[in-house]
Write an enzyme that holds these catalytic residues in place. Sequence first.
Site, PDB file in Angstrom:
ATOM      1  N   LEU A  14       0.863  -1.189   0.000  1.00 31.44           N
ATOM      2  CA  LEU A  14       0.000   0.000   0.000  1.00 31.44           C
ATOM      3  C   LEU A  14       0.893   1.230   0.000  1.00 31.44           C
ATOM      4  O   LEU A  14       1.028   1.945   0.994  1.00 31.44           O
ATOM      5  CB  LEU A  14      -0.936  -0.007   1.221  1.00 31.44           C
ATOM      6  CG  LEU A  14      -2.082  -0.991   1.149  1.00 31.44           C
ATOM      7  CD1 LEU A  14      -2.951  -0.897   2.404  1.00 31.44           C
ATOM      8  CD2 LEU A  14      -2.947  -0.770  -0.081  1.00 31.44           C
ATOM      9  N   HIS A  15       1.537   1.459  -1.124  1.00 28.05           N
ATOM     10  CA  HIS A  15       2.453   2.581  -1.273  1.00 28.05           C
ATOM     11  C   HIS A  15       2.127   3.315  -2.564  1.00 28.05           C
ATOM     12  O   HIS A  15       1.715   2.714  -3.547  1.00 28.05           O
ATOM     13  CB  HIS A  15       3.893   2.065  -1.302  1.00 28.05           C
ATOM     14  CG  HIS A  15       4.908   3.152  -1.274  1.00 28.05           C
ATOM     15  ND1 HIS A  15       5.109   3.931  -0.155  1.00 28.05           N
ATOM     16  CD2 HIS A  15       5.757   3.608  -2.212  1.00 28.05           C
ATOM     17  CE1 HIS A  15       6.062   4.818  -0.427  1.00 28.05           C
ATOM     18  NE2 HIS A  15       6.476   4.644  -1.669  1.00 28.05           N
ATOM     19  N   MET A  16       2.288   4.610  -2.571  1.00 23.15           N
ATOM     20  CA  MET A  16       2.066   5.499  -3.703  1.00 23.15           C
ATOM     21  C   MET A  16       0.704   5.292  -4.371  1.00 23.15           C
ATOM     22  O   MET A  16      -0.305   5.572  -3.770  1.00 23.15           O
ATOM     23  CB  MET A  16       3.206   5.404  -4.721  1.00 23.15           C
ATOM     24  CG  MET A  16       4.551   5.818  -4.157  1.00 23.15           C
ATOM     25  SD  MET A  16       4.572   7.532  -3.603  1.00 23.15           S
ATOM     26  CE  MET A  16       5.061   8.322  -5.102  1.00 23.15           C
TER      27      MET A  16
END
Length: 88
Positions: A14-16
Site C-alpha cells: 500500500l504505497h504510492m
Amino acid sequence: MVFQRVKVVHPQGLHMRPAQLFVTEMSKFDCAVTVVANGKSVNAKSILYLMAACIKQGAEIEIRCDGPQEAEALAAAVQLVESGADSN
C-alpha cells in the site's frame, strides 16, 4: 464497528498509487476507516499515514470501519486490497 483481516497482494504493497486509490475510495464513505498493520493503527483516509505505515506485499492487515456506512466501506476496502487494485 466491523473489521476484517486481509493479505496485501499488490507488488508495491500500500504505497504510492495503490495507497492513493485506497484513500480516494475510502473517502467516499461516511465512517472512520482504520488500517492496523505492523503493530500500528493508522487513519486509512490519510495518504500520509497510510504510506508511513510501510505496508508491503504479503502483509496481513486488519481493516476497521466504524460509522453509518461501515459495512459498505469494509466491503470496498477488502475488495481493493484482495484484488491488488491497480496492479496491472
